[in-house]
Structures are given as C-alpha cells and as structure tokens.
Design a protein around this motif. Structure first.
Motif, mmCIF file in Angstrom:
data_model
loop_
_atom_site.group_PDB
_atom_site.id
_atom_site.type_symbol
_atom_site.label_atom_id
_atom_site.label_comp_id
_atom_site.label_asym_id
_atom_site.label_seq_id
_atom_site.Cartn_x
_atom_site.Cartn_y
_atom_site.Cartn_z
ATOM 1 N N ARG A 633 0.815 -1.113 -0.061
ATOM 2 C CA ARG A 633 -0.052 -0.130 0.136
ATOM 3 C C ARG A 633 0.793 1.158 -0.006
ATOM 4 O O ARG A 633 1.953 1.176 0.453
ATOM 5 N N ILE A 634 0.425 2.389 -0.380
ATOM 6 C CA ILE A 634 0.891 3.599 -0.434
ATOM 7 C C ILE A 634 0.348 4.407 0.845
ATOM 8 O O ILE A 634 -0.906 4.532 0.872
ATOM 9 N N GLU A 635 1.179 5.198 1.499
ATOM 10 C CA GLU A 635 0.686 5.842 2.584
ATOM 11 C C GLU A 635 0.890 7.513 2.141
ATOM 12 O O GLU A 635 1.933 7.946 1.964
ATOM 13 N N GLU A 636 -0.098 7.957 1.950
ATOM 14 C CA GLU A 636 -0.194 9.415 1.234
ATOM 15 C C GLU A 636 -0.626 10.562 2.377
ATOM 16 O O GLU A 636 -1.581 11.014 2.434
ATOM 17 N N GLY A 637 0.203 10.388 3.577
ATOM 18 C CA GLY A 637 -0.320 11.235 4.630
ATOM 19 C C GLY A 637 0.176 12.707 4.466
ATOM 20 O O GLY A 637 0.640 13.145 2.973
ATOM 21 N N GLU A 638 -0.086 13.596 5.513
ATOM 22 C CA GLU A 638 0.434 14.959 5.175
ATOM 23 C C GLU A 638 1.834 15.031 5.146
ATOM 24 O O GLU A 638 2.548 15.893 4.918
ATOM 25 N N GLY A 639 2.758 13.897 5.784
ATOM 26 C CA GLY A 639 4.112 14.153 5.962
ATOM 27 C C GLY A 639 4.791 13.434 4.466
ATOM 28 O O GLY A 639 4.241 13.888 3.143
ATOM 29 N N ILE A 640 5.580 12.765 4.772
ATOM 30 C CA ILE A 640 6.642 12.132 3.379
ATOM 31 C C ILE A 640 5.956 11.142 3.066
ATOM 32 O O ILE A 640 5.515 10.212 3.820
ATOM 33 N N PRO A 641 5.644 11.032 1.716
ATOM 34 C CA PRO A 641 5.012 9.841 1.093
ATOM 35 C C PRO A 641 5.807 8.517 1.338
ATOM 36 O O PRO A 641 7.049 8.256 1.326
ATOM 37 N N ALA A 642 5.125 7.454 1.571
ATOM 38 C CA ALA A 642 5.821 6.260 1.967
ATOM 39 C C ALA A 642 5.266 5.111 1.422
ATOM 40 O O ALA A 642 3.924 5.324 0.860
ATOM 41 N N ILE A 643 5.934 3.822 1.234
ATOM 42 C CA ILE A 643 5.577 2.620 0.587
ATOM 43 C C ILE A 643 5.640 1.762 1.718
ATOM 44 O O ILE A 643 6.670 1.613 2.235
ATOM 45 N N PHE A 644 4.459 0.879 2.044
ATOM 46 C CA PHE A 644 4.673 -0.254 2.884
ATOM 47 C C PHE A 644 4.226 -1.484 2.444
ATOM 48 O O PHE A 644 3.216 -1.489 1.430
ATOM 49 N N PHE A 645 5.057 -2.606 2.618
ATOM 50 C CA PHE A 645 4.608 -3.963 2.079
ATOM 51 C C PHE A 645 5.067 -5.250 3.180
ATOM 52 O O PHE A 645 6.049 -4.738 3.766
ATOM 53 N N THR A 646 4.318 -6.177 2.885
ATOM 54 C CA THR A 646 4.853 -7.454 3.946
ATOM 55 C C THR A 646 4.939 -8.533 2.861
ATOM 56 O O THR A 646 4.415 -8.456 1.765
ATOM 57 N N TYR A 647 5.642 -9.624 3.469
ATOM 58 C CA TYR A 647 6.151 -10.650 2.805
ATOM 59 C C TYR A 647 6.269 -11.825 3.442
ATOM 60 O O TYR A 647 6.971 -11.682 4.745
ATOM 61 N N PRO A 648 5.528 -12.777 3.399
ATOM 62 C CA PRO A 648 5.667 -14.194 4.380
ATOM 63 C C PRO A 648 6.997 -14.965 4.312
ATOM 64 O O PRO A 648 7.406 -14.839 3.239
ATOM 65 N N THR A 649 7.224 -15.041 5.485
ATOM 66 C CA THR A 649 8.897 -16.004 5.590
ATOM 67 C C THR A 649 8.339 -17.361 5.779
ATOM 68 O O THR A 649 7.126 -17.981 6.031
ATOM 69 N N LEU A 650 9.498 -18.402 5.346
ATOM 70 C CA LEU A 650 9.406 -19.732 5.753
ATOM 71 C C LEU A 650 9.534 -19.970 7.215
ATOM 72 O O LEU A 650 10.407 -19.289 8.032
ATOM 73 N N THR A 651 8.954 -21.081 7.643
ATOM 74 C CA THR A 651 9.085 -21.550 9.146
ATOM 75 C C THR A 651 10.631 -22.129 9.220
ATOM 76 O O THR A 651 11.063 -22.986 8.483
ATOM 77 N N ASN A 652 11.126 -21.731 10.361
ATOM 78 C CA ASN A 652 12.520 -22.098 10.431
ATOM 79 C C ASN A 652 12.461 -23.445 11.367
ATOM 80 O O ASN A 652 11.413 -23.770 12.160
#
Length: 652
Positions: A633-652
């Motif tokens: 997702r894109i975070e378009e707040g009043e401050g600095i524009p930012a991108i946020f993403f998540t990715y699943p990891t493998l079980t250790n």
C-alpha cells in the motif's frame, strides 16, 4: 422497602383536597346539614361524597360510600356511582385486601362498560394489579399491566399508560429485575406533563424516590424527594391544615426520607432534625409501610451515632410491624438487625438469626418459585382456553370466507402473473441498463488507458524512428553525432521495451498466468545486495539509508522479480539527476512469520512523479505481493510519502 414501593400507589389515589377543612368536626356538621336538608340531587350526592372523604381510612367511609352508591343509582348519576365504587376499592386496597378490591373493581368495570365512563376504572385497576404484586402473583400482575398499557394506549390515555408503567415497575422490583424496573420508571417519567395535577407528580416522584433508595443512588433519590416536596407544597398551598388533619402520611414520608438521605451522607445532626419533624406526623393509624420506613430510618440513625440499644429496639418494632404484610422485608430487616448485633459485639446472638433468616429465605424463595411456576402454568392454561375458544369462533368465519377466497385467489393468481411479468420486464430492463452503464464505463476506462498508453508508447517510438532516419538519411553526420543519436535510440528502445514488459507482466498477473522462478532467499543477504545495487543504478543520485533487522529470515520467491519490484520503489521511473534520500526499514517478525518493509520518500509514491507508467508499476507491485500472500500500500499522509509492504517468511 420493596413492599413500600409496591403499595405506594396510595399516594396517586389521594382524594381531592377541596373536600377538607382545618376543622373536620365543624366541616362534617356543615356537610351533614346540607345532606339532610337538600333534595335528592347532585348537591346531596356531593355532600355525601365529601363526608366520606373526611375519614378515608376508617369504616365510616364504607357507611357513607354505601349510602352514596344507593342514592346515585336512584338518581342515575354515573359519576357518583363510579366515585362510590372507587372509594370502596381504595379502602380495601389500603388494607391490602385483594378479594374485596377485586369485587369492587368488577362492579366498577360493569358500570364503565355500560356507561362508557372510564375515568376511575383504570386507577382502580392499578390498585388491584399492585395487590397482585404484593401477594406474589407477579406474572399475573405483569400480564395485567401490559394489557392495561395497550388498552390505555388505544384510548390515548396518558395517565393510565403512566400508571401501567408504574405497575410494571412494582412487578419487576419484586422479582429483583431492577434494570427493567428502572426502564419502566423512566417511561412513566416521560409521560408526566407540566399541566398534570400535583397529586400525579407526588405519586410519580414518590415512586422514583423509593426506586433510587433501593438502587442506592442517593443523589438521584434526593432530587426526586425535593420535586415531591415542591409538588406537595403546591397541592396543599390552599389549605395548610390538611397536612395535619387528613394526610399526615405524606409529610411523614417526606421527612423520613430526608432523614435517610442525611444518614447515608453521614450527617447525623441534619438527620435528627428531619426525624424530629417526622415524629410529629407519626400516628398509630398511619399507613403501615410509612410507619416501617420511619422505624427503620430511626434504627439506621441510632446505629450511625453508636446508640446500639435504641437502634436494636427500632429494628424489633419494624420487623414486628412489617412481618404480617411482607415476610421478605421482615427477613431483610432481620439481616440488618443481625449485622447490628455483630457490630455490637454480640456475634453469638447474631449467628442463629443469620441461620434462621437464610433458612426462611430458602423456603420463601422455593415457595415463590413454585407459586410463580404454578401461576405461569395457570396463565398458560387460561390463554390456551381463550385461544381454543377464539379458534372455534374463527372456524365459522373461515368457512364463510372459503368460497370468497377461492374466487379471490383465482383473480389474485391472474394479477400476480401479470404483476410478475411486469416486474420481470422491469428487472430485465434495469439489468440491461446496469450492464450497459458498466460496459460504457469499461469502454471509457479502456479508451483513457489506451490514450495514455498510446502517448507513452508513441514518444519513445517516434524518437527511435526519427533518430534512425536521421542516421540513415543524413550523410554529413560525424562520429560524435552518430554516437549521440545511437544513445538516444538505445535509451528510448530500452524505455519502450520496459513499458511493453510492464504491460505484459500486468496482463499475466491479472490473469494469474505469470511464471516465476522460485527459490529460497536469505533476506539479510538480499538486502546487502540491494544496498550495493541502488547507488550504482542511480549514478549516486539516490542515497539509501537502509535499516535491516532480518535475523535468519528466509523467503520463498522469484528473487529477480522481487529485486526488480523493490528497485522500482527506490529508483526514479524517468531520468532524473536530483539527489534524493530514501529511508528503508525492513524488520522480521518471527511471531507473525513475515517481514515488513517501509520505504519513505520513494519516487514511486511521490505525487510529483505521477504518470501512467507509475500507475502500471504500482498495480504490478500490488498484484505481485498479493500473489505471494503479502500486502502492498501507499501511505499518502500529510508528511513524507511512503510505501509499505509485507511478505511471508518460511518456518525455521
């Protein structure tokens, strides 16, 4: 306390004050002269009625009420017949005599049905319902209260609707359903009107006082006690002598509960002042629940000032007085007496009393539960019989209606068929309009997209074609110009290929047909490679502040495509030589089995770089992470524009 709450309707049934004078004996003689010298008319009836009011709590009332009823019947005066029966009902109600109260109400109901004069009927019915509650016929009382409310609502009789809520209040409090009881009180309070008589206000405020005394809400009960005192002053203003002559119970109630309030507020001097006032109104003939309220308040007062022997004496008298009317309240007061004994240090005397009360309570509650079940069963059987009778009566009507219904059904079926056909056509038409609108909207979107894409493709393509023609057709080009033109052609070709590849990737991702070369990837090592790659591809214009807490996180992905996608977030989409600082925080969350990444000041999220290419890249990124069960997702707040993403990891 609950018993007083149940029978407090007495206040709402006070008889008109104008019938009384400061000197009852003198007034009675005067009224008797009028009665003996008047002709058989309403003047004579009014005199009889006022004589009966002079002593409303004595058998004298019954004597004059009987004479009033006979003369009213002889004169065919419905109003005075109703008043006579009402006085009879109130007399036995105040003695908690359900049998005679029910008999009087039955006679009053017949009179009301015959004459249509219902002024006194619902007030009398309220008394009987209250007695049902006193005698633990709770379900019957609640059932009758609801029935009374519905009938009063149909007649738009606000006062009777209010009385019905007060009856419900008593039933609910008797069975400790305090929440429902409080709601019934609030509904009754909503039905009060500024123009209502002071008597109605007194009755309602007194109920509210006892409700909030029971609920231990001292400030609220004090507020309603003050309102009750104001209404009492308004009612008795024309003749203050009424307080001491005819209605000593009312000031007894007010002064007693003022004293109770100050006892609870730990102000014994103030409480004593009101108890002394209450004592002046205390009479042997006073309403029993009022006497008990006074006695228990005195007991609480002496307990507060540590005069335990006096407190114990008052508890004993209160228990003795209330026991014939309310064993439950007697047990409650016995518990308080036992608490007092413990406080006095006489635990050995308190223990048998506790045991006795607990045993009595168990027996009482068992009996009450049994009687309630029997009452519910009785009401069920009664309703069942009424239902059967109604069913039999309805059967004849059903037979009469059957023939008519057959004809009506045939016509109805035909009309239904026409109606359904029309509705089906309308529905199809609406669906066609909806689909047309969707198609038009899709065409508009497609047209806008193609227009934008045509523009983005045409520019690099024109550059490639134009400079290619210049190189082939211009003979006087030197080596430096040819080299410059070749670079332009190569740059635009690369841009065109990238745009076409993005379009192909987007179409494959949307169709879920993208082929990935999946492998396990160590996140920490991948981030190290990324940190080296960004300065190189940006020619030093992008300064990446990379903060990684990846631990031993492993992800299963297409490393090349992931690198390409993350790089698109860190690099300019077009040639740009401006220096830019980008902050990237990547954190591994083992408990959530995923990595989270936040990229601040990304050109891809900056509105200044918005374009069709950026939109396509955003869509590709979103579909990529969604494919691997991540988020983007894109975070378009009043401050600095930012991108946020998540990715699943493998079980250790």
């Amino acid at each position: 306390m609950k018993k007083l709450l149940i029978v407090l309707s007495f206040l709402s049934l006070l008889l008109p004050a104008q019938a009384l004078n400061a000197d009852k004996a003198q007034l009675k003689d005067s009224l008797l002269r009028v009665y003996l010298t008047s002709a058989p008319d309403t003047t004579r009836l009014e005199a009889l009625y006022k004589i009966s009011l002079l002593e409303p709590q004595t058998p004298t009332l019954l004597y004059y009420q009987d004479k009033l009823l006979k003369e009213a019947i002889a004169q065919k005066e419905v109003r005075y017949q109703s008043l006579a029966l009402y006085s009879y009902i109130m007399y036995y109600y105040n003695r908690l005599n359900e049998k005679h109260t029910a008999q009087g109400l039955h006679a009053l109901e017949l009179l009301a049905q015959e004459s249509g004069y219902y002024v006194d009927y619902y007030k009398a019915k309220k008394m009987l319902i209250e007695l049902y509650t006193v005698n633990h016929k709770i379900e019957l009382a609640i059932n009758q209260s609801l029935d009374m409310y519905e009938k009063a609502k149909q007649l738009h009789d606000r006062n009777s609707m209010r009385d019905a809520h007060l009856c419900l209040l008593s039933g609910y409090f008797e069975t400790m359903r305090y929440k429902e009881g409080k709601e019934a009180l609030n509904k009754a309070l909503e039905l009060i009107h500024p123009e209502d008589s002071p008597l109605d206000k007194i009755a309602l405020c007194s109920k509210a006082v006892l409700v909030y005394v029971t609920l231990q809400d001292d400030d609220t009960f004090f507020k309603y006690l003050q309102l009750m005192e104001e209404a009492t002053s308004e009612f008795f203003a024309p003749n203050q002598a009424i307080l001491s002559n005819a209605y000593p119970e009312l000031p007894l109630f007010i002064e007693t509960y003022y004293a109770l309030y100050y006892i609870r507020k730990q102000q014994p001097d103030k409480a004593q002042e009101y108890l002394q006032k209450a004592e002046t109104y205390m009479q042997a003939s006073a309403f029993i629940p009022y006497q008990v309220a006074y006695l228990t308040t005195c007991a609480e007062y002496y307990r507060l000032i540590k005069e335990y022997e006096k407190s114990l004496t008052y508890w004993n008298v209160a228990i003795r007085k209330i026991k014939p009317f309310s064993p439950k309240d007697a047990m409650t007061y016995s518990i308080q007496k036992a608490d007092l004994l413990v406080e006095m240090g006489q635990s050995e005397e308190a223990l048998p009393l506790y045991k006795k009360v607990i045993k009595a309570k168990d027996s009482l509650y068992n009996d009450l539960a049994t009687s309630q079940m029997e009452e519910i069963q009785s009401l069920y059987n009664m309703d069942k019989l009424v239902l059967q009778k109604e069913q039999q009566r309805s059967m004849f009507h059903y037979i009469c209606l059957a023939i008519s219904l057959i004809t009506i059904i045939a016509l109805s079926l035909f009309n239904i068929h026409i109606y359904r056909s029309r509705k089906r056509l309308q529905k199809d038409e609406q669906e066609m309009r909806r689909l047309t609108a969707i198609a038009e909207e899709a065409n508009d979107v497609k047209s806008r997209f193609l227009a934008n894409m045509s523009y983005n493709i045409r520019i690099p393509l024109n550059n490639v074609v134009g400079f290619s023609q210049l190189m082939t057709e211009s003979k006087g080009l030197d080596e430096e110009e040819k080299k410059e033109y070749s670079c332009i052609i190569q740059h635009n070709s690369t841009e065109l290929i990238r745009l076409v590849n993005d379009m192909l990737d987007l179409s494959h991702l949307e169709a879920n047909m993208m082929k990935f070369q999946l492998q396990d990837c160590n996140v920490q090592e991948w981030c190290n490679d990324l940190a080296c790659m960004v300065p190189m591809h940006s020619e030093g214009n992008i300064k990446l502040q990379l903060h990684v807490e990846a631990g031993d996180a492993i992800i299963h992905t297409d490393v090349n495509r992931l690198t390409q996608i993350v790089s698109s977030m860190l690099l300019y989409t077009d040639d740009c030589k401006k220096s830019r600082e980008i902050k990237m925080d990547l954190i591994y969350h083992p408990e959530m089995k995923e990595i989270t990444c936040r990229i601040e000041n990304s050109p891809l999220a900056d509105p200044a770089f918005a374009s069709q290419k950026v939109s396509i890249r955003q869509h590709i990124n979103e579909l990529f992470f969604k494919h691997f069960n991540g988020t983007y997702r894109i975070e378009e707040g009043e401050g600095i524009p930012a991108i946020f993403f998540t990715y699943p990891t493998l079980t250790n």
